[in-house]
Each structure stands twice: as structure tokens, then as C-alpha cells.
Scaffold this motif. Structure first.
Motif, short mmCIF file in Angstrom:
data_model
loop_
_atom_site.label_atom_id
_atom_site.label_comp_id
_atom_site.label_asym_id
_atom_site.label_seq_id
_atom_site.Cartn_x
_atom_site.Cartn_y
_atom_site.Cartn_z
N ALA A 122 26.55 43.52 42.78
CA ALA A 122 27.31 42.33 42.40
C ALA A 122 28.76 42.72 42.17
N PHE A 123 29.62 41.72 42.10
CA PHE A 123 31.08 41.93 42.04
C PHE A 123 31.61 40.99 40.96
N ALA A 124 32.07 41.56 39.84
CA ALA A 124 32.46 40.73 38.70
C ALA A 124 33.98 40.78 38.52
N LEU A 125 34.63 39.78 39.12
CA LEU A 125 36.08 39.67 39.03
C LEU A 125 36.46 38.47 38.15
N SER A 126 35.86 37.31 38.41
CA SER A 126 36.26 36.06 37.75
C SER A 126 35.90 36.03 36.27
N GLU A 127 36.70 35.31 35.54
CA GLU A 127 36.42 35.05 34.10
C GLU A 127 36.61 33.56 33.85
N ALA A 130 40.15 32.93 34.27
CA ALA A 130 40.79 33.62 35.39
C ALA A 130 39.93 33.52 36.64
N GLY A 131 40.15 32.42 37.40
CA GLY A 131 39.43 32.24 38.67
C GLY A 131 40.40 32.53 39.81
N SER A 132 41.15 31.48 40.20
CA SER A 132 42.18 31.70 41.24
C SER A 132 43.26 32.65 40.73
N ASP A 133 43.54 32.56 39.44
CA ASP A 133 44.62 33.35 38.83
C ASP A 133 44.05 34.66 38.29
N LEU A 155 32.54 35.68 34.38
CA LEU A 155 31.82 34.45 34.69
C LEU A 155 31.53 34.41 36.20
N TRP A 156 30.55 33.64 36.58
CA TRP A 156 30.27 33.35 37.99
C TRP A 156 29.89 34.59 38.80
N THR A 157 29.22 35.56 38.22
CA THR A 157 28.89 36.76 39.00
C THR A 157 27.62 36.52 39.81
N SER A 158 27.78 36.35 41.13
CA SER A 158 26.61 36.17 42.01
C SER A 158 25.75 37.43 41.95
N ASN A 159 24.46 37.29 41.84
CA ASN A 159 23.48 38.39 41.68
C ASN A 159 23.61 39.07 40.31
N LYS A 358 28.88 22.92 50.04
CA LYS A 358 30.01 22.61 49.16
C LYS A 358 30.58 23.86 48.48
N LEU A 359 29.70 24.79 48.13
CA LEU A 359 30.16 26.00 47.43
C LEU A 359 31.18 26.79 48.25
N ASN A 360 31.00 26.73 49.59
CA ASN A 360 31.90 27.51 50.46
C ASN A 360 33.38 27.19 50.21
N GLU A 361 33.65 25.95 49.78
CA GLU A 361 35.05 25.54 49.59
C GLU A 361 35.61 26.02 48.25
N ILE A 362 34.74 26.66 47.45
CA ILE A 362 35.16 27.05 46.10
C ILE A 362 35.28 28.56 45.93
N TYR A 363 34.22 29.31 46.32
CA TYR A 363 34.29 30.74 45.97
C TYR A 363 35.00 31.58 47.04
N GLU A 364 35.35 32.81 46.61
CA GLU A 364 36.13 33.75 47.44
C GLU A 364 37.43 33.10 47.95
N GLY A 365 38.07 32.35 47.06
CA GLY A 365 39.32 31.66 47.42
C GLY A 365 39.03 30.20 47.70
N THR A 366 39.51 29.30 46.81
CA THR A 366 39.30 27.87 47.05
C THR A 366 40.08 27.47 48.31
N SER A 367 39.74 26.31 48.86
CA SER A 367 40.44 25.85 50.07
C SER A 367 41.93 25.67 49.79
N GLU A 368 42.26 25.25 48.57
CA GLU A 368 43.69 25.05 48.24
C GLU A 368 44.41 26.41 48.23
N VAL A 369 43.79 27.38 47.59
CA VAL A 369 44.41 28.71 47.50
C VAL A 369 44.50 29.35 48.90
N ARG A 371 44.91 27.75 51.68
CA ARG A 371 46.06 27.12 52.38
C ARG A 371 47.37 27.77 51.92
N ASN A 372 47.44 28.11 50.63
CA ASN A 372 48.63 28.84 50.13
C ASN A 372 48.76 30.18 50.87
N THR A 373 47.63 30.89 50.99
CA THR A 373 47.64 32.21 51.63
C THR A 373 48.11 32.09 53.08
C1 LIG Z 1 28.36 29.66 42.61
C2 LIG Z 1 29.56 30.53 42.41
C3 LIG Z 1 29.47 31.89 42.69
C4 LIG Z 1 30.57 32.73 42.45
N1 LIG Z 1 30.44 34.07 42.65
C5 LIG Z 1 31.43 34.91 42.22
C6 LIG Z 1 31.25 36.33 42.23
O1 LIG Z 1 30.23 36.85 42.69
N2 LIG Z 1 32.23 37.11 41.70
C7 LIG Z 1 33.37 36.59 41.19
O2 LIG Z 1 34.22 37.35 40.73
N3 LIG Z 1 33.60 35.24 41.19
C8 LIG Z 1 32.64 34.40 41.69
N4 LIG Z 1 32.83 33.03 41.66
C9 LIG Z 1 34.08 32.50 41.12
C10 LIG Z 1 34.96 31.82 42.15
O3 LIG Z 1 35.56 32.77 42.97
C11 LIG Z 1 35.94 30.94 41.38
O4 LIG Z 1 35.21 29.83 40.89
C12 LIG Z 1 37.07 30.46 42.27
O5 LIG Z 1 37.91 31.54 42.57
C13 LIG Z 1 37.90 29.36 41.60
O6 LIG Z 1 38.24 29.69 40.30
P1 LIG Z 1 38.01 28.63 39.10
O7 LIG Z 1 36.59 28.20 39.20
O8 LIG Z 1 38.45 29.25 37.85
O9 LIG Z 1 38.93 27.41 39.49
P2 LIG Z 1 40.50 27.29 39.19
O10 LIG Z 1 41.20 28.52 39.64
O11 LIG Z 1 40.68 26.84 37.79
O12 LIG Z 1 40.88 26.09 40.17
C14 LIG Z 1 40.68 24.71 39.84
C15 LIG Z 1 41.34 23.88 40.91
O13 LIG Z 1 42.77 24.16 40.95
C16 LIG Z 1 43.14 24.59 42.23
N5 LIG Z 1 44.18 25.62 42.13
C17 LIG Z 1 44.20 26.71 41.33
N6 LIG Z 1 45.31 27.44 41.54
C18 LIG Z 1 45.99 26.81 42.51
C19 LIG Z 1 47.21 27.06 43.21
N7 LIG Z 1 47.94 28.15 42.94
N8 LIG Z 1 47.61 26.18 44.15
C20 LIG Z 1 46.87 25.09 44.45
N9 LIG Z 1 45.71 24.79 43.83
C21 LIG Z 1 45.27 25.65 42.90
C22 LIG Z 1 41.87 25.15 42.87
O14 LIG Z 1 41.96 25.16 44.26
C23 LIG Z 1 40.82 24.19 42.32
O15 LIG Z 1 40.80 23.04 43.10
C24 LIG Z 1 31.78 32.18 41.96
C25 LIG Z 1 31.86 30.79 41.73
C26 LIG Z 1 30.79 29.98 41.95
C27 LIG Z 1 30.90 28.51 41.66
#
Ligand SMILES: Cc1cc2nc3c(=O)[nH]c(=O)nc-3n(C[C@H](O)[C@H](O)[C@H](O)COP(=O)(O)OP(=O)(O)OC[C@H]3O[C@@H](n4cnc5c(N)ncnc54)[C@H](O)[C@@H]3O)c2cc1C
Length: 380
Positions: A122-127, A130-133, A155-159, A358-369, A371-373
Motif C-alpha cells: 500500500a502507499f500512504a501519502l494522503s491525509e 492533504a489530498g491534492s495539496d 487517510l484513504w490508503t488503498s489496501n 466515478k472513483l477514477n476521477e478522484i484518486y491519483e490526481g483529481t480531474s481538476e488537478v 487539467r492543471n498539470t
Molecule cells: C477510494 C479512494 C482510494 C484512495 N487511495 C489512496 C491511496 O492508496 N493512497 C493515497 O495516498 N491516497 C489515496 N486516495 C486519496 C486521493 O488521492 C485523494 O482523495 C485525492 O488526491 C483528492 O484529495 P482530497 O480528497 O483531499 O480532495 P481535495 O484536494 O480537497 O479536493 C477537493 C476538490 O477541490 C479540487 N481542487 C483541489 N485543489 C485544486 C486546485 N489546485 N485546482 C483546482 N481544483 C482543485 C479537487 O479537484 C476536488 O474537486 C484515495 C482516495 C479514495 C477516495
């Protein structure tokens, strides 16, 4: 330019497809309902070499190229989106951290057992904050003699609740921003102070436990540091880059499953004395669904090609993941529409594909982030 698969790639696809059709598809509904980690399937995948597809044989891997790995992950995700995440987090994230940045001892000790499928990664980066940031993470790692002491929550550590090896990111220098982040190997069974706090109840992605982890004065030997202190942020970005190609593969796999289910249903379901596939509206939906899937596959393989060639592929990986994820959700949505009311029930898998997509649009970089990249790369 050659768009056809090599003989080896075709063989891999056929082998994984056969396993998925025989072992995963019949179990997919049960996995979705129970949300239990399918340990037996994971063990079987280990025996087939599917838990270490891209790693060299000397480290227990199958030695496949990245196209083949993506094709394998696409097939697994066609059977179960949750299983797709299990394999992607284990291989592209945890395994790859060790393969790319671990020293020889770490590779022999931790990567080999992961790649052979004897252990789960497993890979524990998010808190929580601290998700996108990523640099705003709060977990710390303090050096104490020949140990590091880890504190904080992930938080959100898959496996996360079933893993034997977790690559954990924490700040060794809390004032240094992104250059203060380091990464470590944490071994839940051995390391005092490691706790699984909770596992999330999610919309989809069932069977892959998503865990909240707590580190309370978690002491680990200093040789568990991956690379050098301060390397963690760059390691995470590089790892996620490769990971995005396989999350694109997960999106393509789910979209293929949704498309096939919709095509079959459209040919069987009769309304107005004819199959609904006779209506041009339904035909056009199927045409659009397949066209988008084919385009997503090409972006995925283009990114894989650049990676294999050793070229920069940040933009291509982001585009592949962004597009394949949106296509996956759109195709799954149309799949429900083609099923009509039945698509909205649990009697058919159409709704599961939508929830998994739906999850695909959220983890490993949201679709918004992402697009920034992509924009950063275009304007750089
Ligand atoms: C089921 C699941 C499994 C996961 N597995 C893992 C894992 O194994 N390891 C791990 O480390 N993490 C994991 N994650 C975490 C995942 O990578 C984060 O949820 C994701 O990066 C988004 O972070 P956040 O949830 O804090 O949302 P936020 O960063 O708070 O984002 C909220 C909204 O704001 C938008 N936003 C944020 N910043 C910007 C910006 N600069 N510009 C434009 N829009 C922005 C986002 O796109 C989103 O729409 C998992 C998440 C889920 C739901």
C-alpha cells in the motif's frame, strides 16, 4: 507506427482475460455486496504473476513491458474495479516506490515478496487535510539514534488494512515544505505504534479496503528510509505519474465491461416489437461509447510508449488518466441509460460499473488537478 499488439502482449491479454472470465466475473457481484478483500483471488493472481507484472524476474516480477501491464490491469478491472485498485495500489504505487527508489536490500527484502504476490503493498501519502495539496501533510518522522519515530494519520490508503508493506510519507523537516518530505517502509505486523483506525464505507471500489492509518510513536529502523531524506515529494510525483497510466487502464477496463453489458442488453431487450438495438438512438450511443473507449486506449498506450522509451511522459500520463476516467464514467452512465429502469437496479451490473468508474476521477490526481498539470506542461 504500429497499433497492433505484439504476440507476447496478445498472449498476456488472453491469459488474464481467461482468468478474469473464469474467476473474477463470477465473483464480482459477491465482492461488490460483501466489500470483503478477496484474499484468495489475490493469492491466485500472485501465482499467475499478476501481482508484479512490470518488475524484473530477479525481484520476483513477471518482467512485462508497461503496455502488457496496462493491458493486464485493464482486464482485471473489467472483472472488478475494486480488484483493479488492489493491483494498481500494490504494484504501481507501493511496488514501484521500492523498485525505483529503494536500495538493493529493500528490493530484495520487500519488493520481491510483493511482486511474487506473497505479500500485499500500500502507499500512504494522503491525509485528512492533504489530498491534492500534498506538501501540507502533517505526519512527521523524527530521527532518534538509529531509528525514525513516525507520528500522524494517513487517510484513504488503498489496501491499508491488509497490507504487509506500506510506503509511508512523512516530514523529516516540517519547515522545509515539499523538500522536507521523506518516505519510509512501514511493516504493520512488526512495527509498534502502527494502527488501522478505520476503513471507509464507499460508493464503489468494493473489495479494496480504503483505510485510515494512525502512527503513534511508530518506531522503525533507519534503514527503512527510501532514498534520501527530503526525496519523498519527488518520489511521490514520479510514482503517481506511472500510476496514472494504470488508473487509465482501470478506467478503460470498467468502460469495456459497461459497454459489453449494454451491447448485449440492447440486442436482447425488445420494445415496440423489436430489439432496442434497432433504434438509431441506441446504435449511436453504442458507437460513441466504443469510439471513446478506443481513444482512451490510444492515450493510455501512447503514455506507456513514452515511459518505455525513457522520455518525459507527465502530460501524456495525465491526459490518459483524465480522459479514460471521464470516458469510463460517461460510458457507464450510458450503459445504465441503455438498460432503462433495470440499469438502476442491482439486478444488473450496470450500476456497479458507474460507481466503480466515478472513483477514477478522484484518486491519483483529481480531474481538476490533472487539467492543471496538462496546462502547466503546455505553457511551460
Ligand atoms: C477510494 C479512494 C482510494 C484512495 N487511495 C489512496 C491511496 O492508496 N493512497 C493515497 O495516498 N491516497 C489515496 N486516495 C486519496 C486521493 O488521492 C485523494 O482523495 C485525492 O488526491 C483528492 O484529495 P482530497 O480528497 O483531499 O480532495 P481535495 O484536494 O480537497 O479536493 C477537493 C476538490 O477541490 C479540487 N481542487 C483541489 N485543489 C485544486 C486546485 N489546485 N485546482 C483546482 N481544483 C482543485 C479537487 O479537484 C476536488 O474537486 C484515495 C482516495 C479514495 C477516495
Amino acid at each position: 507506427m504500429d497499433f497492433s499488439l505484439s504476440q507476447e502482449q496478445s498472449q498476456i491479454r488472453d491469459m488474464v482475460a481467461e482468468f478474469v472470465d473464469e474467476e473474477v466475473v463470477p465473483r464480482a457481484k459477491e465482492i461488490a455486496e460483501t466489500d470483503e478483500f478477496p484474499a484468495d483471488l489475490v493469492a491466485e493472481m500472485g501465482e499467475l504473476g499478476l501481482m508484479g507484472m512490470p518488475f524484473p524476474e530477479e525481484y520476483g516480477g513477471a518482467g512485462l513491458d508497461y503496455h502488457s501491464y496496462a493491458i493486464g490491469l485493464e482486464e482485471i478491472s473489467r472483472g472488478s474495479g475494486g480488484l483493479g485498485t488492489v493491483v494498481a495500489a500494490h504494484t504501481s504505487l507501493a511496488g514501484n516506490m521500492l523498485y525505483e527508489f529503494g536500495d538493493e536490500t529493500q528490493k530484495e527484502e520487500y519488493l520481491t515478496t510483493l511482486a511474487e504476490g506473497r505479500e500485499v503493498g500500500a502507499f500512504a501519502l494522503s491525509e485528512a487535510g492533504a489530498g491534492s495539496d500534498v506538501p501540507s501533510m502533517e505526519a512527521t518522522a523524527e530521527k532518534d539514534g538509529d531509528e525514525y519515530v513516525l507520528n500522524g494519520s494517513k487517510l484513504w490508503t488503498s489496501n491499508g488494512s491488509v497490507a504487509d508493506t506500506i510506503t509511508v510519507f512523512a516530514k523529516t523537516d516540517p519547515d522545509a515544505g515539499r523538500t522536507g518530505i521523506s518516505s519510509f517502509v512501514v511493516r504493520p505486523e512488526q512495527d509498534p505504534g502502527f494502527h488501522v483506525e478505520n476503513t471507509e464505507e464507499k460508493l464503489g471500489d468494493k473489495g479494496c479496503p480504503t483505510a485510515e492509518l494512525r502512527l503513534d510513536d511508530c518506531r522503525i529502523p533507519e534503514d527503512r528510509l527510501i532514498g534520501e531524506e527530503g526525496d519523498g515529494f519527488v518520489q511521490a510525483l514520479k510514482t503517481l505519474n506511472g500510476g496514472r497510466i494504470t488508473i487509465a487502464a482501470r478506467g478503460v477496463g470498467i468502460a469495456c465491461a459497461a459497454f459489453e453489458a449494454a451491447r448485449e442488453y440492447a440486442q436482447q431487450r425488445e420494445q415496440f416489437d423489436r430489439p432496442i438495438s434497432d433504434f438509431q438512438t441506441i446504435q449511436h450511443k453504442l458507437a460513441d461509447m466504443d469510439t471513446k473507449i478506443q481513444a482512451a486506449k490510444m492515450l493510455m498506450h501512447k503514455a506507456a510508449d513514452k515511459k518505455i522509451r525513457g522520455e518525459r511522459y507527465v502530460k501524456e500520463a495525465a491526459q490518459a488518466k483524465l480522459y479514460a476516467s471521464e470516458v469510463s464514467r460517461e460510458v457507464a452512465n450510458e450503459g445504465i441509460q441503455i438498460h432503462g429502469g433495470y440499469g438502476y437496479t442491482k439486478e444488473f451490473p450496470a450500476e456497479r460499473f458507474y460507481r466503480d468508474a466515478k472513483l477514477n476521477e478522484i484518486y491519483e490526481g483529481t480531474s481538476e488537478v490533472l487539467r492543471n498539470t496538462i496546462a502547466d506542461q503546455l505553457l511551460d
